[in-house]
Scaffold this motif. Structure first.
Motif, short mmCIF file in Angstrom:
data_model
loop_
_atom_site.label_atom_id
_atom_site.label_comp_id
_atom_site.label_asym_id
_atom_site.label_seq_id
_atom_site.Cartn_x
_atom_site.Cartn_y
_atom_site.Cartn_z
N ASN A 17 1.00 -1.14 0.07
CA ASN A 17 0.18 -0.05 -0.21
C ASN A 17 0.69 1.32 0.02
O ASN A 17 0.34 2.36 0.12
N ALA A 18 2.17 1.14 0.18
CA ALA A 18 3.12 2.56 -0.01
C ALA A 18 3.40 2.62 -1.26
O ALA A 18 3.96 1.97 -2.13
N PRO A 19 3.11 4.16 -1.85
CA PRO A 19 3.21 4.57 -3.18
C PRO A 19 4.89 4.91 -3.06
O PRO A 19 5.56 5.07 -2.27
N THR A 20 5.64 4.55 -4.46
CA THR A 20 6.88 5.00 -4.44
C THR A 20 6.90 6.48 -4.88
O THR A 20 6.22 7.11 -4.96
N ARG A 21 8.28 6.84 -4.40
CA ARG A 21 8.74 8.38 -4.57
C ARG A 21 8.49 8.70 -5.88
O ARG A 21 7.84 9.79 -6.20
#
Length: 142
Positions: A17-21
């Motif tokens: 669930n963590a979007p990339t930079r």
């Protein structure tokens, strides 16, 4: 139908669930680049305001055979000697928009014109397929 594609980056090393930079940067650039899209009988037209930009500051490309990408960067003006900035409201930095083109878009026939601070990208449509004509099958004696 014209849509915005999702980021196709490899997310295997991050929580699901963590979007990339890169995704966050691209999402910010896309959110701050509004576009109008018009459909005509023979083409699609994408209209984006680009005040103060030169054609060399704007890149228009087609990726993955059917994704129209409009990107570039608006650089901050250098301060002149004795100049003091009181307020900065005009947006600077990178901008980008991606559009998944319909199947009938002819990606070999894309043109772009920037005039009076407005970028207009035209994508011609492919001609409709010829209707299939009925054909007669010979029936042989077996």
């Amino acid at each position: 139908m014209i849509t915005n594609p999702d980021s196709s980056e490899d997310h295997s090393s991050q929580p699901s669930n963590a979007p990339t930079r890169t995704y966050i940067r691209d999402a910010k650039a896309m959110a701050s680049t509004p576009a109008d899209i018009k459909e005509f009988p023979n083409s699609y037209m994408f209209i984006i305001d680009m005040p103060g930009l030169k054609s060399g500051d704007i890149k228009v490309s087609v990726e993955d055979e059917n994704v129209l990408v409009i990107s570039g960067e608006r650089k901050q003006e250098e301060a002149k000697e004795g100049e003091k900035c009181v307020r900065m409201e005009r947006r600077v930095g990178k901008f980008m928009r991606k559009f998944v083109l319909p199947e009938n878009a002819n990606t070999d026939k894309v043109s772009a014109v920037c005039q009076d601070g407005v970028l207009t990208v035209s994508v011609e449509k492919l001609p409709p397929p010829e209707p299939k004509k009925p054909r007669t099958i010979e029936v042989r004696v077996g």
